[in-house]
Design a protein around this motif. Structure first.
Motif, PDB file in Angstrom:
ATOM      1  N   ARG A 112       0.841  -1.034   0.013  1.00  0.00           N
ATOM      2  CA  ARG A 112      -0.167  -0.117  -0.040  1.00  0.00           C
ATOM      3  C   ARG A 112       0.649   1.319  -0.005  1.00  0.00           C
ATOM      4  O   ARG A 112       0.893   2.099  -0.830  1.00  0.00           O
ATOM      5  CB  ARG A 112      -1.101   0.048   1.107  1.00  0.00           C
ATOM      6  CG  ARG A 112      -1.624   1.291   1.339  1.00  0.00           C
ATOM      7  CD  ARG A 112      -2.401   1.463   2.668  1.00  0.00           C
ATOM      8  NE  ARG A 112      -3.154   0.165   2.880  1.00  0.00           N
ATOM      9  CZ  ARG A 112      -4.358  -0.044   2.403  1.00  0.00           C
ATOM     10  NH1 ARG A 112      -5.066   0.982   1.528  1.00  0.00           N
ATOM     11  NH2 ARG A 112      -5.046  -1.118   2.714  1.00  0.00           N
ATOM     12  N   ARG A 113       1.792   1.355   0.870  1.00  0.00           N
ATOM     13  CA  ARG A 113       2.805   2.568   0.921  1.00  0.00           C
ATOM     14  C   ARG A 113       3.570   2.614  -0.437  1.00  0.00           C
ATOM     15  O   ARG A 113       3.382   3.845  -0.908  1.00  0.00           O
ATOM     16  CB  ARG A 113       3.580   2.373   1.968  1.00  0.00           C
ATOM     17  CG  ARG A 113       3.042   2.526   3.526  1.00  0.00           C
ATOM     18  CD  ARG A 113       4.186   2.510   4.579  1.00  0.00           C
ATOM     19  NE  ARG A 113       5.087   1.254   4.722  1.00  0.00           N
ATOM     20  CZ  ARG A 113       4.840   0.380   5.477  1.00  0.00           C
ATOM     21  NH1 ARG A 113       3.505   0.205   6.119  1.00  0.00           N
ATOM     22  NH2 ARG A 113       5.532  -0.816   5.453  1.00  0.00           N
ATOM     23  N   LEU A 114       3.971   1.475  -1.015  1.00  0.00           N
ATOM     24  CA  LEU A 114       4.601   1.701  -2.254  1.00  0.00           C
ATOM     25  C   LEU A 114       3.931   2.407  -3.186  1.00  0.00           C
ATOM     26  O   LEU A 114       4.421   3.236  -4.188  1.00  0.00           O
ATOM     27  CB  LEU A 114       5.030   0.187  -3.045  1.00  0.00           C
ATOM     28  CG  LEU A 114       6.446  -0.139  -2.456  1.00  0.00           C
ATOM     29  CD1 LEU A 114       6.712  -1.587  -3.066  1.00  0.00           C
ATOM     30  CD2 LEU A 114       7.465   0.640  -3.049  1.00  0.00           C
ATOM     31  N   ALA A 115       2.450   1.603  -3.250  1.00  0.00           N
ATOM     32  CA  ALA A 115       1.556   2.245  -4.218  1.00  0.00           C
ATOM     33  C   ALA A 115       1.366   3.772  -4.105  1.00  0.00           C
ATOM     34  O   ALA A 115       1.184   4.482  -5.121  1.00  0.00           O
ATOM     35  CB  ALA A 115       0.352   1.260  -4.333  1.00  0.00           C
ATOM     36  N   GLU A 116       1.004   4.126  -2.878  1.00  0.00           N
ATOM     37  CA  GLU A 116       0.424   5.427  -2.710  1.00  0.00           C
ATOM     38  C   GLU A 116       1.804   6.124  -2.934  1.00  0.00           C
ATOM     39  O   GLU A 116       1.486   7.528  -3.449  1.00  0.00           O
ATOM     40  CB  GLU A 116       0.228   5.335  -1.226  1.00  0.00           C
ATOM     41  CG  GLU A 116      -1.181   4.953  -0.958  1.00  0.00           C
ATOM     42  CD  GLU A 116      -1.754   4.771   0.533  1.00  0.00           C
ATOM     43  OE1 GLU A 116      -3.004   4.442   0.617  1.00  0.00           O
ATOM     44  OE2 GLU A 116      -1.188   5.230   1.321  1.00  0.00           O
TER      45      GLU A 116
END
Lengths: 127, 170
Positions: A112-116
């Motif tokens: 999630r952090r990578l995508a955000e």
């Protein structure tokens, strides 16, 4: 997936659907299929068994050269285990469905952090 | 006396249509309507030997690559484009309708990318197309699958100039 198969084939590209859900495949009736009698989630083999995976996928791909009747299904000879006891419990209870919201469901928080952090996703196609 | 192999319990294929209907009904969900095709399937002849073919991969197990936006579980009809040189360690799954335990140990069980690379290296297929397409199956709306998703995937496979498409549902 059977609907995708029928469209792609109609547009001129031969397709092969490798399925483990015989009744669903019969119902939607794709042009070419192979059936592997494994529990769902193992359509192309068992985990970490690269040799078996290659055999299964090669046996599947060979159907492109073997099947000549629209709607034909090639039965693959592999068995999940010595007996078929696993079939008794399939989908008899429980609900694997998480909250049916339109929020992405990540396997890992780090994803999630990578995508955000990445912001726009050029390889995501929203239709 | 040992039981001969042929006498061990064999059961017919699981009827997923019946079991899904029963499960959804027991949980109070609306019934899932499986597609039933009334017309024979279309057919395109395979024109080259497998060993000369470029093979495209399409999988519906909810596979995404770390860094991409994951699928959501409310009739998501979006696609992910995955470069087939991807290391398997960067692949993830997001799906509501199957046990993902093994797919998360080894994504090749639902997205055979290492497998197809190996088969290309052995010369069983000509090559693996540089792009694979993934989505999350279990879409309630057959209309959206037929009218939106299917043409988009077909158009992309044609643009990739694949000779054959390998479709891997879950």
């Amino acid at each position: 997936m059977g609907l995708i198969a029928r469209r792609v084939e109609a547009d001129g590209i031969p397709t092969l659907s490798m399925t483990s859900a015989f009744s669903i495949t019969r119902s939607v009736n794709p042009p070419r299929a192979t059936f592997l009698d494994y529990p769902l989630g193992h359509t192309t083999g068992k985990p970490l068994e690269a040799g078996l995976q290659a055999e299964i996928v090669a046996a599947g791909l060979a159907a492109f050269e073997e099947l000549d009747t629209p709607g034909a299904v090639k039965m693959l000879p592999y068995r999940w285990s010595e007996d078929d006891e696993w079939k008794r419990e399939v989908m008899l209870s429980g609900d694997a469905r998480t909250d049916r919201s339109a929020e992405p469901v990540y396997q890992r928080d780090a994803d999630r952090r990578l995508a955000e952090d990445a912001g726009a996703c050029p390889t995501c196609v929203f239709l | 006396m040992r039981t001969p192999e042929s006498l061990k319990t064999r059961r017919p294929p699981v009827d997923h249509i019946v079991r899904t209907r029963d499960l959804y009904s027991s949980l109070g969900h609306e019934p899932y309507r499986w597609v039933r095709s009334e017309t024979p399937p279309p057919w395109t002849e395979v024109e080259k030997p497998l060993r000369d073919c470029r093979v495209g991969l399409v999988a519906s197990g909810g596979v995404y690559r770390a860094g991409q936006i994951a699928f959501h579980h409310r009739d998501d009809v979006s696609l992910r484009v995955i470069d087939t040189s991807v290391p398997a360690a960067e692949l993830r799954t997001s799906h509501f309708a199957y046990d993902q335990t093994d797919a998360r140990i080894d994504p090749n069980v639902v997205f055979p990318v290492d497998t197809l690379r190996a088969l290309a290296a052995e010369g069983v297929i000509g090559e693996l197309s540089p792009r694979a397409y993934t989505f999350m199956g279990g879409i309630y709306s057959a209309r959206r699958a037929r009218e939106t998703l299917a043409p988009e995937i077909s158009r992309r496979l044609a643009a990739d100039q694949v000779d054959l498409a390998l479709l891997v549902p879950v």
